[in-house]
Write a protein that holds these residues in place. Structure first.
Motif, PDB file in Angstrom:
ATOM      1  N   LEU A 172      22.567  -7.220  11.336  1.00  0.00           N
ATOM      2  CA  LEU A 172      23.245  -6.616  12.481  1.00  0.00           C
ATOM      3  C   LEU A 172      22.833  -5.154  12.647  1.00  0.00           C
ATOM      4  O   LEU A 172      22.619  -4.668  13.776  1.00  0.00           O
ATOM      5  CB  LEU A 172      24.767  -6.725  12.296  1.00  0.00           C
ATOM      6  CG  LEU A 172      25.358  -8.133  12.457  1.00  0.00           C
ATOM      7  CD1 LEU A 172      26.852  -8.124  12.138  1.00  0.00           C
ATOM      8  CD2 LEU A 172      25.148  -8.628  13.894  1.00  0.00           C
ATOM      9  N   PHE A 173      22.756  -4.425  11.538  1.00  0.00           N
ATOM     10  CA  PHE A 173      22.314  -3.029  11.630  1.00  0.00           C
ATOM     11  C   PHE A 173      20.892  -2.927  12.170  1.00  0.00           C
ATOM     12  O   PHE A 173      20.562  -2.023  12.973  1.00  0.00           O
ATOM     13  CB  PHE A 173      22.402  -2.356  10.253  1.00  0.00           C
ATOM     14  CG  PHE A 173      23.800  -1.964   9.851  1.00  0.00           C
ATOM     15  CD1 PHE A 173      24.602  -1.231  10.710  1.00  0.00           C
ATOM     16  CD2 PHE A 173      24.321  -2.331   8.622  1.00  0.00           C
ATOM     17  CE1 PHE A 173      25.879  -0.860  10.352  1.00  0.00           C
ATOM     18  CE2 PHE A 173      25.612  -1.971   8.265  1.00  0.00           C
ATOM     19  CZ  PHE A 173      26.397  -1.240   9.126  1.00  0.00           C
ATOM     20  N   ALA A 174      20.031  -3.857  11.769  1.00  0.00           N
ATOM     21  CA  ALA A 174      18.647  -3.831  12.263  1.00  0.00           C
ATOM     22  C   ALA A 174      18.603  -4.081  13.759  1.00  0.00           C
ATOM     23  O   ALA A 174      17.891  -3.405  14.516  1.00  0.00           O
ATOM     24  CB  ALA A 174      17.811  -4.869  11.508  1.00  0.00           C
ATOM     25  N   VAL A 175      19.400  -5.067  14.230  1.00  0.00           N
ATOM     26  CA  VAL A 175      19.430  -5.373  15.666  1.00  0.00           C
ATOM     27  C   VAL A 175      20.006  -4.193  16.445  1.00  0.00           C
ATOM     28  O   VAL A 175      19.502  -3.821  17.522  1.00  0.00           O
ATOM     29  CB  VAL A 175      20.238  -6.660  15.914  1.00  0.00           C
ATOM     30  CG1 VAL A 175      20.455  -6.890  17.407  1.00  0.00           C
ATOM     31  CG2 VAL A 175      19.529  -7.849  15.296  1.00  0.00           C
ATOM     32  N   ALA A 176      21.094  -3.622  15.914  1.00  0.00           N
ATOM     33  CA  ALA A 176      21.704  -2.471  16.603  1.00  0.00           C
ATOM     34  C   ALA A 176      20.732  -1.301  16.676  1.00  0.00           C
ATOM     35  O   ALA A 176      20.635  -0.601  17.710  1.00  0.00           O
ATOM     36  CB  ALA A 176      22.984  -2.073  15.879  1.00  0.00           C
ATOM     37  N   SER A 177      20.002  -1.049  15.624  1.00  0.00           N
ATOM     38  CA  SER A 177      19.018   0.049  15.631  1.00  0.00           C
ATOM     39  C   SER A 177      17.916  -0.212  16.648  1.00  0.00           C
ATOM     40  O   SER A 177      17.498   0.698  17.396  1.00  0.00           O
ATOM     41  CB  SER A 177      18.423   0.211  14.231  1.00  0.00           C
ATOM     42  OG  SER A 177      19.424   0.518  13.283  1.00  0.00           O
ATOM     43  N   ALA A 178      17.443  -1.470  16.719  1.00  0.00           N
ATOM     44  CA  ALA A 178      16.384  -1.795  17.679  1.00  0.00           C
ATOM     45  C   ALA A 178      16.877  -1.614  19.108  1.00  0.00           C
ATOM     46  O   ALA A 178      16.170  -1.073  19.977  1.00  0.00           O
ATOM     47  CB  ALA A 178      15.910  -3.241  17.447  1.00  0.00           C
ATOM     48  N   ILE A 179      18.123  -2.056  19.378  1.00  0.00           N
ATOM     49  CA  ILE A 179      18.670  -1.906  20.741  1.00  0.00           C
ATOM     50  C   ILE A 179      18.848  -0.426  21.083  1.00  0.00           C
ATOM     51  O   ILE A 179      18.559   0.015  22.208  1.00  0.00           O
ATOM     52  CB  ILE A 179      19.991  -2.679  20.856  1.00  0.00           C
ATOM     53  CG1 ILE A 179      19.728  -4.187  20.737  1.00  0.00           C
ATOM     54  CG2 ILE A 179      20.700  -2.362  22.171  1.00  0.00           C
ATOM     55  CD1 ILE A 179      20.986  -5.021  20.721  1.00  0.00           C
ATOM     56  N   ALA A 180      19.346   0.336  20.097  1.00  0.00           N
ATOM     57  CA  ALA A 180      19.552   1.765  20.353  1.00  0.00           C
ATOM     58  C   ALA A 180      18.231   2.478  20.643  1.00  0.00           C
ATOM     59  O   ALA A 180      18.144   3.316  21.551  1.00  0.00           O
ATOM     60  CB  ALA A 180      20.245   2.411  19.147  1.00  0.00           C
TER      61      ALA A 180
END
Length: 430
Positions: free
Chosen positions: A10-18
Motif C-alpha cells: 500500500l505504501f508503494a502504491v501511495a508513493s507512486a500515485i503521489a
C-alpha cells in the motif's frame, strides 16, 4: 508477515500515485458549445474510474436482481432435499424398530418431497438413489404388512428409475431391489418367481453370497436338489458356512438327490455329479451302493463306489463311526455276489489285521459262505454273531449260521440259531 507485506504494498502504491499526481500539470478540456470546461487530468482520471465503478455496480446489481427467482428455487429445492433425507432416515429408523406402518408413511413422504424437486435445475448426485431407496423402504414395510399390491407398485416405480444406470450408486440400489424382490417371492412361497428374479441379475451380482443364499432356499423350496447342491458348493467356495455346516448340508442334499433316483442310469448320473471329496464320504457311498443294488444295478459298480470307504475302514476301523461302519458292512454284503476274487483277499487281510473286530469277521464269514467255504464261514460267523453291536448284522449272522447248520444236516443247531435271530428286538430290523 502477510500484513506487513500488504502495508508495504500500500505504501508503494501511495508513493507512486503521489509522485504521478503531484507533478501532473495536465489539463483536460471538455468542449460543450458554447461552453468550455477545463479540469485537471487527475480529476478526469478519478471521474473516469468512478464512472466505471458505478457502471460495474449497476450491472452487478441488475444481474443479482434478475437471478433472485432462480436462487429462490434453488433454496426451496435444497430445503426439500434436506427434508426428504430426514424423512428417509426416519423411515429407516422406524423400519428397524418394527413400526412398519410409520416407516411406510415416512418413506412415502420422502418420495413426495423428492418428486417435488424433479424439475429443479440443480439436482444433487444422491437425489436419484435416495428416491430409489425410499421406494425400497416403503416396499419392505409393505411386505411386513402383507400388502403385496402396494409393495409391487413401489417396486415397479423403483425399477422404472433405471435411466441413469451409469451411476454406480443407482446401479447398486437397483441390484439391491432385485435381490429383495427375490427374497419377497421366497417369503410368499413362490420359488419359481424368486429364481426368475435372480436370473435377471447380472452374472457378477448373482454370484454374491446374499443372492446365492436366496437361490439355495428357492431351489430347496421348489425341489430342485441339483441346483441346491451346486449353489451350496458355490457358497462353500465363498466360505459362507462353517466346515461342519457345509459338510452336513452337502450330505443332506446328496442324500435327497440319491433318494430321487429311480433307476440305475439316474443313480449313475448322481454319482458322476458328485465331486471327489463327496464320493469319498462313507455315508454317501454306502447309500449309493445299496440303492444301486436295490434297483438291480451292476453290483461290481457298487463295489467300486464302496472302495474308498472300505479303504478307510481297512486302514483304521475306528476312523469311521460305528453305525457307518456297520452300514458299510451291510452294503458290501449286498454287493458281494459279483465280487471279483481279489475282494476275498482284501477282506481276509483286514480280518487277520483286526481279528477282534466282529465286523471284519462277519464280512469274511459271509464272503466265504458265498464261495461255499462252509467250514471257514461257520467258524468266522460263530465268532462274530455274539459280539456284533448292530442288531441287523447280528440277526443276519444268526440266520446265516442257521442256513449253514441246515447245510450240514444239524437241525438242532439250526433251530438254536433261528431262535437267536427271532429273539432280537424289532428295532434291529430298521
Amino acid at each position: 508477515m502477510r500484513l506487513a507485506l500488504w502495508l508495504l504494498g500500500l505504501f508503494a502504491v501511495a508513493s507512486a500515485i503521489a509522485l504521478f499526481a503531484g507533478n501532473n500539470q495536465g489539463v483536460v478540456s471538455v468542449f460543450w458549445p458554447p461552453y468550455r470546461i477545463d479540469v485537471s487530468a487527475n480529476l478526469a482520471l478519478l471521474a473516469l474510474a468512478g464512472f466505471f465503478v458505478l457502471l460495474y455496480l449497476a450491472v452487478r446489481g441488475l444481474s443479482l436482481f434478475v437471478s433472485l427467482p432462480a436462487q429462490a428455487r434453488r433454496w426451496r429445492t435444497r430445503r426439500q432435499q434436506v427434508a426428504a433425507f430426514g424423512a428417509f432416515v426416519d423411515a429407516l429408523a422406524q423400519l428397524q424398530a418394527g413400526r412398519f406402518s410409520r416407516a411406510r408413511k415416512m418413506a412415502e413422504h420422502a418420495i413426495t418431497l423428492q418428486n417435488a424437486t424433479v424439475g429443479a435445475e440443480e439436482q444433487p448426485s444422491h437425489a436419484a438413489p435416495l428416491r430409489m431407496l425410499a421406494h425400497l423402504l416403503a416396499a419392505e414395510s409393505l411386505q411386513f404388512l402383507q400388502d403385496r399390491g402396494a409393495r409391487d407398485t413401489h417396486l415397479n416405480a423403483l425399477l422404472a428409475l433405471r435411466a441413469n444406470r451409469a451411476d454406480a450408486t443407482v446401479q447398486a440400489a437397483l441390484e439391491g431391489a432385485q435381490i429383495r424382490a427375490a427374497r419377497w417371492a421366497l417369503d410368499d412361497r413362490d420359488a419359481a418367481l424368486a429364481l426368475r428374479r435372480l436370473d435377471e441379475l447380472p452374472a457378477g451380482v448373482s454370484r454374491r453370497i446374499l443372492a446365492l443364499r436366496i437361490r439355495l432356499k428357492a431351489a430347496r423350496q421348489s425341489g430342485q436338489t441339483s441346483m441346491a447342491l451346486e449353489t451350496t458348493r458355490a457358497l462353500i467356495r465363498h466360505r459362507a458356512f462353517s466346515p461342519v455346516t457345509a459338510t452336513s448340508l452337502v450330505r443332506s442334499l446328496a442324500l435327497e438327490l440319491i433318494g430321487s433316483a429311480h433307476d440305475p442310469t439316474q443313480l449313475k448320473k448322481v454319482w458322476d455329479s458328485l465331486q471327489p471329496v463327496e464320493r469319498s464320504a462313507p455315508e454317501l457311498a454306502v447309500l449309493l451302493a445299496r440303492r444301486l443294488c436295490l434297483l438291480g444295478g451292476d453290483r461290481a459298480l457298487a463295489l467300486a463306489w464302496l472302495m474308498p470307504a472300505w479303504q478307510q475302514m481297512a486302514d483304521s476301523p475306528q476312523a469311521l463311526d460305528s453305525q457307518v461302519r456297520f452300514k458299510l458292512v451291510r452294503a458290501l454284503e449286498d454287493a458281494m455276489d459279483s465280487a471279483a476274487p481279489d475282494w476275498l483277499a482284501r477282506i481276509e487281510a483286514a480280518q487277520l489285521a483286526f481279528p477282534t473286530d466282529p465286523g471284519f469277521s462277519y464280512l469274511a464269514g459271509v464272503t466265504c459262505m458265498k464261495r461255499q467255504l462252509w467250514g471257514k464261514a461257520q467258524q468266522l460267523l460263530a465268532r462274530a454273531a455274539p459280539q456284533l453291536q448292530d442288531l441287523e448284522l447280528r440277526r443276519r449272522a444268526w440266520v446265516a449260521l442257521a442256513e449253514l447248520a441246515l447245510q450240514r444236516g444239524d437241525s438242532e443247531a439250526a433251530a438254536q440259531a433261528w431262535r437267536q435271530a427271532a429273539s432280537l428286538p424289532v428295532s434291529g430290523l430298521l
